[in-house]
Every structure is written in C-alpha cells, then in structure tokens.
Design a protein around this motif. Structure first.
Motif, PDB file in Angstrom:
ATOM      1  N   GLU A  95       0.021 -10.616   4.319  1.00 50.47           N
ATOM      2  CA  GLU A  95      -0.947 -11.646   3.939  1.00 50.47           C
ATOM      3  C   GLU A  95      -1.602 -12.251   5.172  1.00 50.47           C
ATOM      4  OE1 GLU A  95       1.385 -14.245   1.510  1.00 50.47           O
ATOM      5  OE2 GLU A  95       1.345 -12.855  -0.184  1.00 50.47           O
ATOM      6  N   TRP A  96      -2.718 -12.896   4.940  1.00 56.51           N
ATOM      7  CA  TRP A  96      -3.466 -13.600   5.974  1.00 56.51           C
ATOM      8  C   TRP A  96      -3.332 -15.094   5.725  1.00 56.51           C
ATOM      9  CZ3 TRP A  96      -7.375 -17.167   6.055  1.00 56.51           C
ATOM     10  CH2 TRP A  96      -7.985 -17.376   7.288  1.00 56.51           C
ATOM     11  N   PRO A  97      -3.224 -15.926   6.740  1.00 62.83           N
ATOM     12  CA  PRO A  97      -3.094 -15.555   8.150  1.00 62.83           C
ATOM     13  C   PRO A  97      -1.685 -15.057   8.431  1.00 62.83           C
ATOM     14  CG  PRO A  97      -2.956 -17.936   7.946  1.00 62.83           C
ATOM     15  CD  PRO A  97      -3.213 -17.378   6.555  1.00 62.83           C
ATOM     16  N   GLY A  98      -1.556 -14.277   9.453  1.00 61.74           N
ATOM     17  CA  GLY A  98      -0.246 -13.758   9.777  1.00 61.74           C
ATOM     18  C   GLY A  98      -0.218 -13.017  11.095  1.00 61.74           C
ATOM     19  N   GLU A  99       0.985 -12.842  11.576  1.00 60.39           N
ATOM     20  CA  GLU A  99       1.242 -12.085  12.802  1.00 60.39           C
ATOM     21  C   GLU A  99       2.298 -11.046  12.467  1.00 60.39           C
ATOM     22  OE1 GLU A  99      -0.307 -12.647  15.772  1.00 60.39           O
ATOM     23  OE2 GLU A  99      -1.477 -14.256  14.841  1.00 60.39           O
ATOM     24  N   VAL A 100       2.078  -9.828  12.949  1.00 62.67           N
ATOM     25  CA  VAL A 100       3.045  -8.761  12.725  1.00 62.67           C
ATOM     26  C   VAL A 100       3.416  -8.124  14.061  1.00 62.67           C
ATOM     27  CG1 VAL A 100       2.220  -8.264  10.386  1.00 62.67           C
ATOM     28  CG2 VAL A 100       1.254  -7.002  12.315  1.00 62.67           C
ATOM     29  N   ASP A 101       4.545  -7.462  14.065  1.00 60.13           N
ATOM     30  CA  ASP A 101       4.964  -6.639  15.190  1.00 60.13           C
ATOM     31  C   ASP A 101       5.040  -5.201  14.705  1.00 60.13           C
ATOM     32  OD1 ASP A 101       5.183  -8.717  17.010  1.00 60.13           O
ATOM     33  OD2 ASP A 101       7.335  -8.974  16.706  1.00 60.13           O
ATOM     34  N   ILE A 102       4.560  -4.300  15.528  1.00 62.04           N
ATOM     35  CA  ILE A 102       4.586  -2.890  15.194  1.00 62.04           C
ATOM     36  C   ILE A 102       5.579  -2.218  16.125  1.00 62.04           C
ATOM     37  CG2 ILE A 102       3.237  -0.773  15.020  1.00 62.04           C
ATOM     38  CD1 ILE A 102       0.801  -2.749  14.614  1.00 62.04           C
ATOM     39  N   GLU A 103       6.560  -1.564  15.532  1.00 55.62           N
ATOM     40  CA  GLU A 103       7.609  -0.888  16.287  1.00 55.62           C
ATOM     41  C   GLU A 103       7.403   0.618  16.187  1.00 55.62           C
ATOM     42  OE1 GLU A 103      11.078  -2.243  14.227  1.00 55.62           O
ATOM     43  OE2 GLU A 103      10.983  -4.242  15.119  1.00 55.62           O
TER      44      GLU A 103
ATOM     45  N   VAL B 133      -3.198 -10.510  12.054  1.00 55.75           N
ATOM     46  CA  VAL B 133      -3.889 -10.074  10.847  1.00 55.75           C
ATOM     47  C   VAL B 133      -5.261 -10.739  10.848  1.00 55.75           C
ATOM     48  CG1 VAL B 133      -3.857 -10.088   8.326  1.00 55.75           C
ATOM     49  CG2 VAL B 133      -1.706  -9.840   9.608  1.00 55.75           C
ATOM     50  N   ARG B 134      -6.299  -9.929  10.614  1.00 55.66           N
ATOM     51  CA  ARG B 134      -7.664 -10.453  10.603  1.00 55.66           C
ATOM     52  C   ARG B 134      -8.143 -10.606   9.163  1.00 55.66           C
ATOM     53  NH1 ARG B 134      -9.283  -5.491  14.188  1.00 55.66           N
ATOM     54  NH2 ARG B 134      -8.391  -4.696  12.277  1.00 55.66           N
ATOM     55  N   TRP B 135      -9.016 -11.560   8.969  1.00 56.57           N
ATOM     56  CA  TRP B 135      -9.565 -11.822   7.639  1.00 56.57           C
ATOM     57  C   TRP B 135     -10.190 -10.560   7.051  1.00 56.57           C
ATOM     58  CZ3 TRP B 135      -9.429 -15.014   3.709  1.00 56.57           C
ATOM     59  CH2 TRP B 135     -10.461 -14.987   2.777  1.00 56.57           C
TER      60      TRP B 135
ATOM     61  N   ASN C  63      -6.480  -9.961  -1.754  1.00 53.58           N
ATOM     62  CA  ASN C  63      -6.162 -10.921  -0.696  1.00 53.58           C
ATOM     63  C   ASN C  63      -4.907 -10.582   0.093  1.00 53.58           C
ATOM     64  OD1 ASN C  63      -8.406 -12.587  -0.755  1.00 53.58           O
ATOM     65  ND2 ASN C  63      -7.599 -13.733  -2.502  1.00 53.58           N
ATOM     66  N   HIS C  64      -4.663  -9.293   0.254  1.00 51.38           N
ATOM     67  CA  HIS C  64      -3.641  -8.864   1.212  1.00 51.38           C
ATOM     68  C   HIS C  64      -4.215  -7.702   2.000  1.00 51.38           C
ATOM     69  CE1 HIS C  64      -2.641  -5.576  -1.532  1.00 51.38           C
ATOM     70  NE2 HIS C  64      -2.306  -6.436  -2.467  1.00 51.38           N
TER      71      HIS C  64
ATOM     72  N   ALA D 143       7.360  -8.617  10.154  1.00 50.47           N
ATOM     73  CA  ALA D 143       6.843  -9.963  10.422  1.00 50.47           C
ATOM     74  C   ALA D 143       7.211 -10.348  11.847  1.00 50.47           C
ATOM     75  CB  ALA D 143       7.407 -10.970   9.425  1.00 50.47           C
ATOM     76  N   ALA D 144       6.261 -10.919  12.570  1.00 54.51           N
ATOM     77  CA  ALA D 144       6.501 -11.287  13.966  1.00 54.51           C
ATOM     78  C   ALA D 144       7.612 -12.329  14.086  1.00 54.51           C
ATOM     79  CB  ALA D 144       5.218 -11.794  14.612  1.00 54.51           C
TER      80      ALA D 144
END
Length: 126
Positions: free
Chosen positions: A61-69, A5-7, A14-15, A88-89
């Motif tokens: 939300e940021w900061p964060g990592e996600v997985d796309i399926e 997730v980028r700023w 803020n999401h 969520a990753a």
C-alpha cells in the motif's frame, strides 16, 4: 535495497500493481549489477531474463517503504537464479512477495548463451 512506494505505482484497487513488483525487482537487480566489476555486461555479453516467478503474498500500500532482498539460489555456467523477497522496511516479517528470476548471459552477436562473466561469478560466490 530500500525503495519508496510511489503514488503512480498504484492500480485501481489502491495498492501496488502486480507488474510494479517486477519493476521493483528489476531495479534491485540493476543496482546490484552496477556494483559488480565490469557490470556483468559489455559490448560482447549481457544478461537477459529467461524466467521470472513471483508469489504475491499480500498487497503493498501507499504510502510505504519496502526492502528488496536478493540472494543467489543457483549458479550455472551461463545463468544465475536469483531469489528475491519484497518485505516491509519496518518489519521484515511482513512479506509482500517472494520468488526468483533466472538470468542468462548471452553473446550479443550470436544471441547464444555465453559463460558467466568472472565478476558475476565472484559476486555470486561471495
């Protein structure tokens, strides 16, 4: 496909902005297509988005990592319905969105629907 997730993906609340969800999904589809023989597009045919459906389940939300399926829901003669989920990753039980996109392959000259390229059909059946 993992994605950070980028700023600049954030909105005034803020999401991640709802339109960015579609951008994340588009990036995942493009990366998938880049791995296909012939990419599923050439000078003669190319996919276009005919429909997009997104169920927004919770804010990212940021900061964060996600997985796309991505997964094939339905395959026709000229189109593919690709199901999607953003999770969520670190915990795939945290679902941010789900839904599907319908891609239709078109003849670039006529603008009419064209048969699915062999590489796309084979990848969808695998």
């Amino acid at each position: 496909m993992p994605m950070s997730v980028r700023w600049n993906d954030l909105d005034a609340f803020n999401h991640v902005n709802n339109a960015r969800y579609l951008t994340y999904l588009e990036e995942a589809r493009l990366r998938w297509m880049m791995g296909l023989p012939g990419l599923g597009l050439d000078d003669d045919v190319a996919p276009v988005v005919a429909a997009a459906h997104v169920n927004y389940r919770r804010p990212i939300e940021w900061p964060g990592e996600v997985d796309i399926e991505l997964f094939v829901e339905r395959m026709g003669n000229t189109s593919v319905s690709i199901g999607h989920r953003i999770v969520a990753a670190r915990d795939h039980g945290v679902l941010y969105c789900d839904g599907h996109v319908v891609l239709v392959w078109i003849d670039r000259t006529t603008g009419r629907a064209a048969p699915l390229p062999d590489g796309v059909r084979e990848a969808c059946q695998a």
